[in-house]
Design an enzyme around this catalytic site. Sequence first.
Site, mmCIF file in Angstrom:
data_model
loop_
_atom_site.group_PDB
_atom_site.id
_atom_site.type_symbol
_atom_site.label_atom_id
_atom_site.label_comp_id
_atom_site.label_asym_id
_atom_site.label_seq_id
_atom_site.Cartn_x
_atom_site.Cartn_y
_atom_site.Cartn_z
ATOM 1 N N HIS A 7 0.825 -1.209 0.000
ATOM 2 C CA HIS A 7 0.000 0.000 0.000
ATOM 3 C C HIS A 7 0.858 1.257 0.000
ATOM 4 O O HIS A 7 2.044 1.205 0.316
ATOM 5 C CB HIS A 7 -0.977 0.044 1.187
ATOM 6 C CG HIS A 7 -0.337 -0.005 2.547
ATOM 7 N ND1 HIS A 7 -0.113 -1.171 3.231
ATOM 8 C CD2 HIS A 7 0.112 0.986 3.371
ATOM 9 C CE1 HIS A 7 0.449 -0.906 4.394
ATOM 10 N NE2 HIS A 7 0.596 0.400 4.515
ATOM 11 N N HIS A 79 3.892 7.079 3.840
ATOM 12 C CA HIS A 79 4.837 5.973 3.668
ATOM 13 C C HIS A 79 4.386 5.045 2.552
ATOM 14 O O HIS A 79 3.248 5.125 2.084
ATOM 15 C CB HIS A 79 5.045 5.189 4.972
ATOM 16 C CG HIS A 79 3.846 4.454 5.502
ATOM 17 N ND1 HIS A 79 2.986 4.994 6.437
ATOM 18 C CD2 HIS A 79 3.362 3.213 5.243
ATOM 19 C CE1 HIS A 79 2.039 4.117 6.725
ATOM 20 N NE2 HIS A 79 2.236 3.033 6.015
ATOM 21 N N GLU A 130 7.636 1.013 5.064
ATOM 22 C CA GLU A 130 7.104 -0.030 5.948
ATOM 23 C C GLU A 130 7.343 -1.369 5.257
ATOM 24 O O GLU A 130 7.141 -1.489 4.046
ATOM 25 C CB GLU A 130 5.595 0.205 6.144
ATOM 26 C CG GLU A 130 4.912 -0.841 7.007
ATOM 27 C CD GLU A 130 3.406 -0.587 7.180
ATOM 28 O OE1 GLU A 130 2.820 0.174 6.392
ATOM 29 O OE2 GLU A 130 2.820 -1.159 8.117
HETATM 30 CO CO CO Z 1 1.072 1.259 6.344
#
Ligand code: CO
Length: 134
Positions: A7, A79, A130
């Site tokens: 994502h 992020h 991440e």
């Molecule tokens: Co995230």
Amino acid sequence: MIGRLNHVAIAVPDLEAAVAQYRDTLGADVSDPIDLPDHGVTTVFVNLPNTKIELLLPLGENSPIQGFLNKNSSGGIHHVCYEVDDILAARDKLVADGMRILGSGEPKTGAHGKPVLFLHPKDFSGTLVELEEV
Ligand code: CO
């Protein structure tokens, strides 16, 4: 080592407005909000055919998203999340290569109930990364 883009996360100052924009204006499939107190965020996932957008709203005191919104009042990309097969092996490789892991260095449980880690943005072209074990 990294696999799919899981994502892209966008910090938003008004979650309802952002949800309405993605759901009604863009016609996307949008999840219900999920509170993640360990991460100081409420998240909504926008499910796209090839990846997801994670909308982030600050939750509670000391949310890291609040600091971001203080600097970016209309919101912004916060992020990107890449998938890895083995998060501890990925962490050990990154640390061996001189990269910094944020926090304790131990994985936390992320929005999908899977272990996640965050890498220092200064080590990755100014991008907060991440990693999520899938
Ligand atoms: Co995230």
